[in-house]
Design a protein around this motif. Structure first.
Motif, mmCIF file in Angstrom:
data_model
loop_
_atom_site.group_PDB
_atom_site.id
_atom_site.type_symbol
_atom_site.label_atom_id
_atom_site.label_comp_id
_atom_site.label_asym_id
_atom_site.label_seq_id
_atom_site.Cartn_x
_atom_site.Cartn_y
_atom_site.Cartn_z
ATOM 1 N N ALA A 109 1.552 -3.971 -8.375
ATOM 2 C CA ALA A 109 0.276 -3.339 -8.009
ATOM 3 C C ALA A 109 0.350 -2.722 -6.617
ATOM 4 C CB ALA A 109 -0.848 -4.370 -8.088
ATOM 5 N N SER A 110 0.955 -3.440 -5.656
ATOM 6 C CA SER A 110 1.094 -2.881 -4.305
ATOM 7 C C SER A 110 2.023 -1.670 -4.306
ATOM 8 C CB SER A 110 1.630 -3.952 -3.349
ATOM 9 O OG SER A 110 0.628 -4.896 -3.048
ATOM 10 N N THR A 128 13.098 -3.110 3.158
ATOM 11 C CA THR A 128 14.146 -3.537 2.242
ATOM 12 C C THR A 128 13.696 -4.676 1.328
ATOM 13 O OG1 THR A 128 15.103 -5.029 3.900
ATOM 14 C CG2 THR A 128 15.970 -2.779 3.793
ATOM 15 N N GLY A 129 12.416 -5.010 1.365
ATOM 16 C CA GLY A 129 11.826 -5.975 0.458
ATOM 17 C C GLY A 129 10.644 -5.346 -0.248
ATOM 18 N N PRO A 130 9.783 -6.148 -0.867
ATOM 19 C CA PRO A 130 8.578 -5.612 -1.500
ATOM 20 C C PRO A 130 7.654 -4.921 -0.502
ATOM 21 C CG PRO A 130 9.040 -7.832 -2.284
ATOM 22 C CD PRO A 130 9.963 -7.598 -1.123
ATOM 23 N N SER A 131 6.748 -4.124 -1.030
ATOM 24 C CA SER A 131 5.872 -3.301 -0.183
ATOM 25 C C SER A 131 4.609 -4.023 0.265
ATOM 26 C CB SER A 131 5.466 -2.037 -0.953
ATOM 27 O OG SER A 131 4.736 -2.376 -2.130
ATOM 28 N N THR A 132 4.394 -5.257 -0.172
ATOM 29 C CA THR A 132 3.094 -5.921 -0.024
ATOM 30 C C THR A 132 2.636 -6.038 1.423
ATOM 31 O OG1 THR A 132 3.767 -7.211 -1.944
ATOM 32 C CG2 THR A 132 1.773 -7.905 -0.796
ATOM 33 N N THR A 133 3.522 -6.413 2.322
ATOM 34 C CA THR A 133 3.119 -6.605 3.720
ATOM 35 C C THR A 133 2.668 -5.287 4.341
ATOM 36 O OG1 THR A 133 4.681 -8.442 3.893
ATOM 37 C CG2 THR A 133 3.851 -7.523 5.943
ATOM 38 N N LEU A 134 3.401 -4.213 4.094
ATOM 39 C CA LEU A 134 2.987 -2.903 4.593
ATOM 40 C C LEU A 134 1.665 -2.478 3.971
ATOM 41 C CD1 LEU A 134 3.351 -0.238 6.116
ATOM 42 C CD2 LEU A 134 4.796 0.547 4.225
ATOM 43 N N VAL A 135 1.513 -2.675 2.677
ATOM 44 C CA VAL A 135 0.263 -2.300 2.006
ATOM 45 C C VAL A 135 -0.906 -3.074 2.602
ATOM 46 C CG1 VAL A 135 -0.988 -2.469 -0.189
ATOM 47 C CG2 VAL A 135 1.328 -1.506 -0.133
ATOM 48 N N ASN A 136 -0.723 -4.365 2.864
ATOM 49 C CA ASN A 136 -1.792 -5.144 3.494
ATOM 50 C C ASN A 136 -2.178 -4.559 4.855
ATOM 51 O OD1 ASN A 136 -1.797 -6.884 1.326
ATOM 52 N ND2 ASN A 136 -0.628 -8.490 2.341
ATOM 53 N N ALA A 137 -1.162 -4.131 5.628
ATOM 54 C CA ALA A 137 -1.435 -3.536 6.936
ATOM 55 C C ALA A 137 -2.185 -2.214 6.792
ATOM 56 C CB ALA A 137 -0.129 -3.344 7.704
ATOM 57 N N LEU A 138 -1.766 -1.375 5.862
ATOM 58 C CA LEU A 138 -2.413 -0.078 5.652
ATOM 59 C C LEU A 138 -3.859 -0.244 5.185
ATOM 60 C CD1 LEU A 138 0.564 1.743 3.929
ATOM 61 C CD2 LEU A 138 -0.547 2.532 6.030
ATOM 62 N N GLN A 139 -4.102 -1.242 4.361
ATOM 63 C CA GLN A 139 -5.465 -1.455 3.880
ATOM 64 C C GLN A 139 -6.364 -2.021 4.972
ATOM 65 O OE1 GLN A 139 -4.835 -3.811 0.318
ATOM 66 N NE2 GLN A 139 -4.524 -1.992 -0.950
ATOM 67 N N LYS A 140 -5.798 -2.815 5.875
ATOM 68 C CA LYS A 140 -6.579 -3.330 7.014
ATOM 69 C C LYS A 140 -6.876 -2.232 8.024
ATOM 70 C CE LYS A 140 -4.897 -8.140 7.177
ATOM 71 N NZ LYS A 140 -4.128 -9.112 8.008
ATOM 72 N N GLU A 141 -5.875 -1.374 8.284
ATOM 73 C CA GLU A 141 -6.016 -0.361 9.327
ATOM 74 C C GLU A 141 -5.368 0.946 8.860
ATOM 75 O OE1 GLU A 141 -7.190 1.773 11.444
ATOM 76 O OE2 GLU A 141 -7.686 -0.034 12.618
#
Length: 320
Positions: free
Chosen positions: A185-186, A131-144
């Motif tokens: 960008a994310s 329900t917020g920006p996608s940045t935290t999920l994108v960071n997780a996906l890029q790490k793993e």
């Protein structure tokens, strides 16, 4: 609430606004889901305040504590500071202020690492509510990248496809929605990943304003503790009702409701792109033939949704 039979594991990734916390409260009232974790992105909030509110909400509603993690993500375009302070107002409500200890833990891990751990350790695929920006999920996906296989669906409150956006700045033309604009960008990276992504844009949320008629109905069932707390939360949005060109809507509450009652909604597949530069940075637009396929919620059975919220709110806290 004590939920002896669980049907769907859910992770909630929010950014701490009043509607985010109300969305969390709705998830906690869903008997058919098991909330496995919460992350807070410091976008529409100061994350420490929102994490405290989240932990207290969960203490009121859950027999077993759930962890909350704070993201270190930073967007390109910050939310207005006056909006970000609202979780601290909620922490001043009597129901929360009188809670002298909190059982639900504040994770020592940064939120993207916490997300990876929770998804990888899940015994079944997880419904990821954002329900917020996608940045935290994108960071997780890029790490793993392997966590893709642990996500059954992503439901994201994001975008304005066929309607005007809600960004108001001197340099922007107003076409974008804030969750996307915070980090365009994310958002573009996410829609390129061929994930089971559904967005709930302003096209749908514009149908569900916070009206005084709804608030009166919620207040009329104040003998239920959840209804009473929800009424307090929505009351602090009244300074935007009515507004000359800005009206508070149930953006995040509507989005998480899709996880439980998709039958209330209409949706269709669209090819989308996210604009990356001013004056329309963050605009979510159709790009037939060159976009990325995303399931887009277009409408909702409004009265069914309002009745569902009222019915789900007829509950009391499990903790004193």
């Amino acid at each position: 609430m004590n939920k002896p039979q669980q049907h769907k594991k859910v992770f909630l990734d929010h950014d701490g606004g009043v509607d985010d916390l109300l969305a969390l409260l709705l998830v906690l009232c869903m008997d058919e889901v098991e909330l496995i974790g919460v992350s807070v992105t410091p976008a529409d909030c100061y994350a420490e305040y929102a994490a405290e509110s989240s932990r207290k909400f969960m203490d009121l509603m859950l027999a077993e504590p759930v962890e909350v993690a704070i993201s270190k993500a930073r967007g390109m375009n910050a939310f207005p500071e006056v909006w970000r302070a609202q979780p601290q107002i909620i922490n001043a409500f009597p129901q929360l202020l009188n809670m002298k200890s909190i059982r639900s833990l504040l994770s020592e891990r940064e939120a993207s690492d916490f997300i990876i751990e929770m998804l990888m350790n899940s015994s079944e695929p997880v419904s990821y509510l954002m329900t917020g920006p996608s940045t935290t999920l994108v960071n997780a996906l890029q790490k793993e990248p392997a966590i893709k296989e642990k996500i059954s669906e992503i439901i994201w409150m994001a975008g304005a496809v066929k309607v005007h956006g809600n960004v108001r700045t001197y340099t922007h033309n107003g076409a974008a929605e804030w969750n996307v604009y915070w980090d365009a960008a994310s958002a573009q990276w996410l829609i390129e990943q061929n994930l089971p992504l559904t967005i709930v844009p302003l096209d749908a949320t514009n149908h569900v304003p916070v009206t005084f008629d709804f608030l009166e109905k919620m207040a009329a069932q104040k003998e239920f503790e959840v209804s009473n707390l929800a009424s307090f939360c929505w009351a602090i949005t009244v300074n935007t009702i009515p507004g000359y060109d800005y009206l508070y809507h149930m953006w995040d509450v509507l989005s998480v409701a899709y996880a439980s009652r998709p039958d209330f909604f209409s949706s269709k597949k669209m090819e989308l792109q996210i604009a990356q530069n001013l004056p329309n940075e963050g605009e979510t637009y159709e790009a037939q033939g060159s976009g990325n396929w995303v399931n887009v919620v277009t409408d909702v059975e409004r009265e069914l949704f309002y009745d569902y919220l009222l019915q789900q709110s007829r509950k009391n806290f499990i903790q004193p």
